[in-house]
Each structure stands twice: as structure tokens, then as C-alpha cells.
Design a protein around this motif. Sequence first.
Motif, short mmCIF file in Angstrom:
data_model
loop_
_atom_site.label_atom_id
_atom_site.label_comp_id
_atom_site.label_asym_id
_atom_site.label_seq_id
_atom_site.Cartn_x
_atom_site.Cartn_y
_atom_site.Cartn_z
N VAL A 43 -4.46 0.41 7.82
CA VAL A 43 -4.48 -0.78 7.11
C VAL A 43 -5.02 -1.89 8.16
CG1 VAL A 43 -3.12 -2.47 5.95
CG2 VAL A 43 -2.86 0.04 5.49
N ARG A 44 -4.29 -2.00 9.33
CA ARG A 44 -4.79 -2.90 10.30
C ARG A 44 -6.31 -2.99 10.55
NH1 ARG A 44 -0.07 -2.70 15.02
NH2 ARG A 44 1.26 -4.29 14.02
N ALA A 45 -6.82 -1.77 10.72
CA ALA A 45 -8.42 -1.67 10.91
C ALA A 45 -9.17 -2.26 9.79
CB ALA A 45 -8.80 -0.24 11.15
N GLN A 46 -8.40 -1.85 8.52
CA GLN A 46 -9.04 -2.48 7.02
C GLN A 46 -9.08 -3.85 7.00
OE1 GLN A 46 -7.06 -0.14 4.10
NE2 GLN A 46 -8.45 1.48 4.37
N MET A 47 -7.77 -4.64 7.58
CA MET A 47 -7.55 -5.80 7.61
C MET A 47 -8.70 -6.61 8.45
SD MET A 47 -3.37 -6.04 7.24
CE MET A 47 -3.31 -7.88 7.52
N ALA A 48 -8.69 -5.88 9.72
CA ALA A 48 -9.62 -6.58 10.60
C ALA A 48 -11.10 -6.56 10.19
CB ALA A 48 -9.69 -5.75 11.94
N ALA A 49 -11.64 -5.54 9.33
CA ALA A 49 -13.14 -5.21 9.11
C ALA A 49 -12.97 -6.21 7.63
CB ALA A 49 -13.41 -3.90 8.28
N ALA A 50 -12.00 -6.50 7.07
CA ALA A 50 -12.15 -7.31 5.73
C ALA A 50 -12.38 -8.90 6.35
CB ALA A 50 -11.01 -7.26 5.08
N GLU A 51 -11.65 -9.07 7.47
CA GLU A 51 -11.71 -10.44 8.00
C GLU A 51 -13.07 -10.67 8.65
OE1 GLU A 51 -9.41 -13.12 11.47
OE2 GLU A 51 -8.86 -11.23 11.16
N GLN A 52 -13.60 -9.63 9.31
CA GLN A 52 -14.96 -9.58 9.88
C GLN A 52 -16.04 -9.70 8.90
OE1 GLN A 52 -15.71 -6.07 12.30
NE2 GLN A 52 -15.34 -7.28 14.26
N ARG A 53 -15.88 -9.01 7.63
CA ARG A 53 -16.70 -9.37 6.54
C ARG A 53 -16.59 -10.74 6.04
NH1 ARG A 53 -15.01 -4.07 5.00
NH2 ARG A 53 -13.41 -5.03 3.56
N ASP A 54 -15.51 -11.34 5.84
CA ASP A 54 -15.64 -12.73 5.65
C ASP A 54 -16.08 -13.61 6.59
OD1 ASP A 54 -14.13 -11.85 3.48
OD2 ASP A 54 -12.12 -12.30 4.32
N ILE A 66 0.85 -1.20 -0.17
CA ILE A 66 -0.03 0.06 0.15
C ILE A 66 0.83 1.25 -0.10
CG2 ILE A 66 -1.73 1.32 1.28
CD1 ILE A 66 -2.65 -1.46 2.35
N ARG A 67 2.09 1.22 0.79
CA ARG A 67 2.88 2.40 0.76
C ARG A 67 3.48 2.62 -0.46
NH1 ARG A 67 6.04 0.07 5.89
NH2 ARG A 67 7.78 1.24 4.72
N LEU A 68 4.04 1.43 -1.15
CA LEU A 68 4.42 1.72 -2.64
C LEU A 68 3.52 2.25 -3.55
CD1 LEU A 68 6.86 -1.48 -2.31
CD2 LEU A 68 7.60 1.07 -2.22
N ALA A 69 2.40 1.62 -3.26
CA ALA A 69 1.21 1.82 -4.46
C ALA A 69 0.97 3.54 -4.27
CB ALA A 69 0.05 1.28 -4.07
N SER A 70 0.97 4.14 -3.06
CA SER A 70 0.94 5.46 -2.81
C SER A 70 1.84 6.34 -3.46
CB SER A 70 0.86 5.74 -1.39
OG SER A 70 0.74 7.15 -1.05
N VAL A 71 3.17 5.90 -3.56
CA VAL A 71 4.18 6.47 -3.90
C VAL A 71 4.03 6.62 -5.56
CG1 VAL A 71 6.72 6.56 -4.45
CG2 VAL A 71 5.79 6.31 -2.27
N ARG A 89 -2.85 0.59 -15.19
CA ARG A 89 -3.99 -0.32 -15.43
C ARG A 89 -3.77 -1.72 -14.81
NH1 ARG A 89 -4.17 0.95 -22.31
NH2 ARG A 89 -4.75 3.05 -22.09
N LEU A 90 -2.69 -2.06 -14.29
CA LEU A 90 -2.60 -3.14 -13.68
C LEU A 90 -3.22 -3.19 -12.25
CD1 LEU A 90 1.37 -3.49 -14.09
CD2 LEU A 90 -0.46 -4.67 -15.63
N PRO A 91 -3.67 -4.32 -11.90
CA PRO A 91 -4.30 -4.60 -10.60
C PRO A 91 -3.40 -4.34 -9.48
CG PRO A 91 -3.75 -6.56 -11.57
CD PRO A 91 -3.62 -5.56 -12.63
N PRO A 92 -3.95 -3.52 -8.51
CA PRO A 92 -2.90 -3.22 -7.25
C PRO A 92 -2.45 -4.78 -6.63
CG PRO A 92 -5.26 -2.92 -6.71
CD PRO A 92 -5.26 -3.06 -8.14
N ARG A 93 -1.14 -4.53 -6.41
CA ARG A 93 -0.63 -5.81 -5.80
C ARG A 93 -0.98 -5.72 -4.06
NH1 ARG A 93 5.56 -6.21 -6.98
NH2 ARG A 93 5.21 -8.08 -5.98
#
Length: 795
Positions: free
Chosen positions: A217-228, A39-44, A98-102
Motif C-alpha cells: 500500500v505504501r508503494a501504491q501511495m508513493a506511485a499515486a503521489e508520483q502520478r499526481d 484496504i484490510r477491512l475491504a479484503s475481509v 455496490r458501494l464505492p470503496p472507502r
Amino acid sequence: MKTTGPALFRQKLLSTGDAFLRLGEAGQTAAEAERIRAIRLASVLRNTPWMMAANIANASVALIAFHNSSLFPWIAAWTLMVVGIALVTGFGSWQGRRLPPRETASLRGSRRAVIFAALLSALWAALVLLFYDGANEQQRLVIVAITVGMMGGGGFALATVPPAAITFSVVMGLGALAALSSATEPVGIILLALYLIYAAIIIRASLALCESLTIRVRAQMAAAEQRDVIGLLLNDFEEHAADWLWGLDHDLHLRRASSRFFEQLHYDEAHAFGRPFWELLPCSGSSCRMLPQMNGSDDLRQMLEGRASFRDFEICVMRDGQPAVWSLSAKAMVDAKGEFAGYRGVSRDVTQAREARNRIEYMARHDSLTDVGNRILLNEELDRAIGRLERSGEHFSILLLDLDRFKQVNDMHGHSAGDELLREVASVLKSACGDANILARLGGDEFVVIHTAMNAPRAATELANRLVEALSRPFALSSGTARIGVSIGIASAPLDGSNTDILMRNADLALYRAKAEGRNRFQFFDRSLDAAARRRNLIEQELRTAVANESLTMNFQPLVDSGDGQVLCVESLLRWNHATLGAISPAEFIPIAEDVGLIEQIGAWVIRQGCMTAAAWPETVRIAVNLSPRQFGGTGLYASIAAALRDSGLPPSRLELEVTESLLLKTDTLVESTLTAIKALGVRIALDDFGTGYSSLSYLRKYRFDKLKIDQSFISDIESNRDSRAIVSAIIALGRDLGISLAAEGVETEGQYKILQTLGCSELQGYLIGRPMPSDELSSFLTSRAAASSVRQRA
């Protein structure tokens, strides 16, 4: 094998390099670090085109500033290098959009970012190192302004990758330091300070931004895990739960549903989707036995068209020809504009739960023994009846029933037989009352009927007659045949009241009158009963005050020897002269005292006062005190007698206690033991009103009485009624044979006196001899009688 010096240095250098590349990743797991790094590299990378454009623009400005300088060729070469790197880097970044985010990134990505930052910052540091000394004052200002701006812009563009941002800032800072460290003018020193401040700010901001990004990012990961997890649970719920999910669009048509929904409806998706929801559910058109007021398809449609969320909306449906209950809950959905977008809901089959709840509610409102209504149901039905009376003038009556001789059944057959009898009575009452009347049991052997009819009193009379007749028949119990009856008190609304408390009170007063008039009958309430009840309540209150203040008094009536007229005994008689009510008869206030529990206190006072008064009489005169059967209900009677004798000094033989035959009906050990203990004190026991009520010769064998008092009902017509004379003669003979003295009450004429004297009755009492009198009058009476007896003896 021991590591050599160069190898050890190389190892430490690599370790230091890895630690530098991992700046901002402290406390992260390997998985978190790889994802956050991506995510950090994608921002750069997203900022790279704009950063390269800024490089080209600033390089162009530097070139223009040196257009007339001898350094212009070198500046042009430097500019071409910056522009070339910027174009290549920007083009590559533009193509990669155009490439999908890593999802993840290794340290290699961070290393590339550091190398790129070092290369680019070295070019900008070279601008200061190579051209600052040979530039004029204006060109120096341009160089410093451009490089300071590039340091800030580049550092913040690379801020999400702390190693790259630090490298960029430090390299440019070192270049500036090398170029400006020898400067002696104040401007150069100030510019050098700015370089150092900018570098420190960029390094700190980069690390803080990285930390903030890590938290996000940790919050997003936790939310994604909860959604799963929620998704998995929801899928599992839809596949295995007893509930079923559904969704409606803004037109209230079905648009989505779980597989359980279609299983319940026996529909396939093609036939269900797009249809109004209320048309899909098999709502029952008939009454539902589990719902007092059934909700059908029209009710459901009205609920949905309200476009509001709802919960536990129950409808009656038909399932395989049988009624069932479904519960629906739904949330109203709105779109981004705040407009209604449909429903998301859940349904379940609550048939068994509803039946269980109905059963619980039924048990809460019905008597467990007889299965008729209880007090809760009675109060609810009375409230409904009063509501109908107020709305439409519908009259009704309350019939309060009390079984006659039920206690005797319990005593003779046992409590299990009593319960069996109550069940039989309830069955008979149900049959006699029918479905139009409400039947309830208050407790014990009391029942209530609510009878609704416009001609309430007349219809209540017919019903009461049926009930009296039905309960007059014998009941066949497992332990034998039982015969009872019923007394009924009736209060009619609105004639006798229009609220529950008044109607129940008036019915109770009518019942009291019915029982007093002989039982096995019914009685309507009338105003005289209310007046009698009010007087009774008043007497009860005043009697409590009188007992507390000891304002009751005692009169005394003598009993004389039938031969010489000498006073042998004096009966104490309780009297109450009220300040406003006047003289109140003992026949009125004694039963009240018994009912409210004052009789023991009053009885103890009478015994004590009688003993104290009799202690001053001649030793040949006894005191007689009447006892109530209620005084034998506790253990205080013996103690009060013993204390009165002890405190007064009266010999026990001079105290005579009179009991009635109703006491002897109680064949309990407490009565027997109390009588035995009193006899053991030396106190005499007399049986009062002998010959009436429940007379039985077995009493004379079981209890050793000292005296029998013949009731005045036999004495009143002894002169004219041969039967009365024969009965009195037999009683006197019986007492003589048993060694028991006899006393006759109610002697009012000389003829009665002579007959009783001839028959051999030893003691006489009545108005002919002396009326009840106060203590001071009695003293004079005793003195005069003693003098008269002395004269007769001398004569």
C-alpha cells in the motif's frame, strides 16, 4: 487530581484494547494507518460471503452427524444460530458490494471485526464445549474436524485484520482447550496440539500478511503521489513550455495535441484532428539555409510510415514568410496485441539553436583572421574532391601559395600591419578565385586553392597567372604601402597523385622550386622535383648519422702574402665523402644542416677540429673558419669558441671567423652582442664575399672587421673587365684607409696574381696558390712554402 483505582484500571484496559486493535500498524503514520486499515477491512468484506457459506455448510454437516443423537435438538438450535448470523452477515456484505470503496477506516471498523470474530468463534467453540463429551467417537471426530477446519478457514479469511484473526483463533483454541484438556485418549491430546499449532500459524501469518500489505500500500501511495506530481508537471509543461506535444493514431492522423501545438500551427482543433500529420506542418518547399539537406513533408511522411521511434528529426518550415527549423521526436506506441497504435511525440522550434550551431561549425572550419577556410575545411574539401575524382573522374588541382617578402612587411610595419595585409590578401584571393574554387589558409602567409576543372593543368595555369598578377599590385595599408608577391606550387590530380598527402607534398615541392627560381611565379610539379626531394631526405638521414659518427672531414686551402708568398692563413673547408653517394658538396648538405638544426653541432665540431689542427702549425699561420648565420640563433657559439681555444691552446689571434653579409641583415641584439663578445676574446672577424648581395658601407662603420674578402666574381674577369678592376681597386683602397686587411678569393692565373699584387691586395687565395687539401698534404705544403720563402729571403 489523582486517578482512583477502578478508573485507572479502566483506563489501562482501554489503552490495552486500542493497542490490540492497532496490531499490524507499527511504524505507520495516522494517514497511512487509516488508508491501510480500509484496504484490510475491504479484503475481509470481499471474503465474507464465502466465509458465511462455509459456516452454513459446516453447521449443516454437524447437524447431520447428530441426526440420531439425543443431542439433536440442541445441535439444531445451535445450527439455527450459526445459519442466522451467517445469512444476516452475508446478505449485508452482498448489498455493500455496490458501494464505492472507502478510502479510510477508523478503529471502529477494526473493533466491529473483532466483535464479529469473537461472536462467531464463540459459537464454534460452544460446539466443542457443549457437545464433545456427550458425543460418540464418530461424532467427536466430526466436531474436531469441523472446528479445526473453521479455525483455519476463519483465521485466514480474517488474516488482513490481525486483531480479528487472533480473536477468532484464540477463542476457538480456548474452547478446544477446555473441552479436550480432560481427555485421556491419545486422539484427544493430538487434536488439542493441532488446535494450538493452527492458532500459532494463523497469528503469525496474519501479522506477516499485514506487514506485506503495508509495504504494498505504501508503494501504491508513493506511485499515486508520483502520478499526481507528474500530472501537475505535465499540465504545467503543456501550458508554459516552448515544446509542444502531439499524438497520432495508427493511421498517422492527429488525435491529440497541446495548446502550444495549435498556437504554432495557427489551427483550431476542429480543423486539425483527424488529418495526416505531414499535411498539418508548414513544410518548406524551397531550400533551407540552415540545413545542408532539407527535410520536407515527403521525408516526414516516410519517417512516420516507418512506424519506428525517432529522435531530433529536423524539418524546414515557413514561419511568417521566413524559413525556420523544427525538431520532432516521437515514440512508436503498440497495443496489448503488440500491434502499432500510433505515435506520442514532442516538437520544438530549434531555429536559433541551429543557427548558433551552424555559426560554431562555420567558425570551426574558417580562419578567424581572414574568414577563409582553415585546415579542417581544406581536408574535408580535399576528401570530397578525391571522392568525385574516384566516382566520376573529375580532375582538380591544388595551388599552394606562399607570400613573398611578407616577413619584411612584418618587420617594417609591425605585426598588426601584417594581419591587415593578410586580410587584404584573402579578399583579393577570394575575388580572383571566385565561388567555384575553395580557398583556405594553412597558417602564417600560406594559402591553398582547390581548383576543379577537367582540363586541370591548363585551367590551373590561368588561375595561377591571375593570382600572381593580383598579388603583384601594391597594397595600401594604414601604416603605408606594401609590395609583395606570391610563389605558387601546383599539383594536379590524378596526374600528380590521387590522395591528399601526396598531392600536398608535391605542391609543396613545386612551391619550393618556384621560390628557388626567383619568387613571384608559379611552378608545376614534375618528377624531377620528387627525385630531388627523395635525395634531400636521404642526405638528411645520412647527415644525421655522419654527424653522430663524426665521419665528416676537413680540407684546408691556404692564403698567402701577395709579396713574398708566405702562408699567412689557412681556410678550413668542410667535406663529406659518403660510402655510396660519393663526395657530397657543402653547397648541398650545409643548407640541409641549417634547415634541420644540425649546423650548430657541425659548426662547433669544425671550430674545435680547426683549432686542434692549427695548434700544430707554425705560429705565423692563422686558421679561418666559416660561420653560418644560423649559428648565431642560440647562445652556444661563444661557449664553443672559448672551449675550443682553451682545449687546443691556440692563441685567439690565430683564429679567424668568417661571416657573410646576410648575417648583418639581422639587426637584433643577439648578433651584435655575440660578435662583440667574440672580438673581446681576441679572435679576428672577417667579412666574406664582400661586394655581393647586400653590401653596405654602414656595416663597416657599425662592426669593426679585421679583414674583407673580395668575392671571386670580381676576380675572375679582372684581367679583361675594367669595371671589375676598378671595383676591386676601390675596395682595396677602402680597406687600406680603414686599416682593414684585404684578401682576394678565386685567384687562378698569374695575370690575376700580378694585378692584385700591384693594386696592393695583401692576401691571395685560389687554385693558382693551392687547392683545398687534407691536413697531411697541408703540412707538406707549409714546409715547402716556408723553405721557398727562406731561399727568396737569402737571395
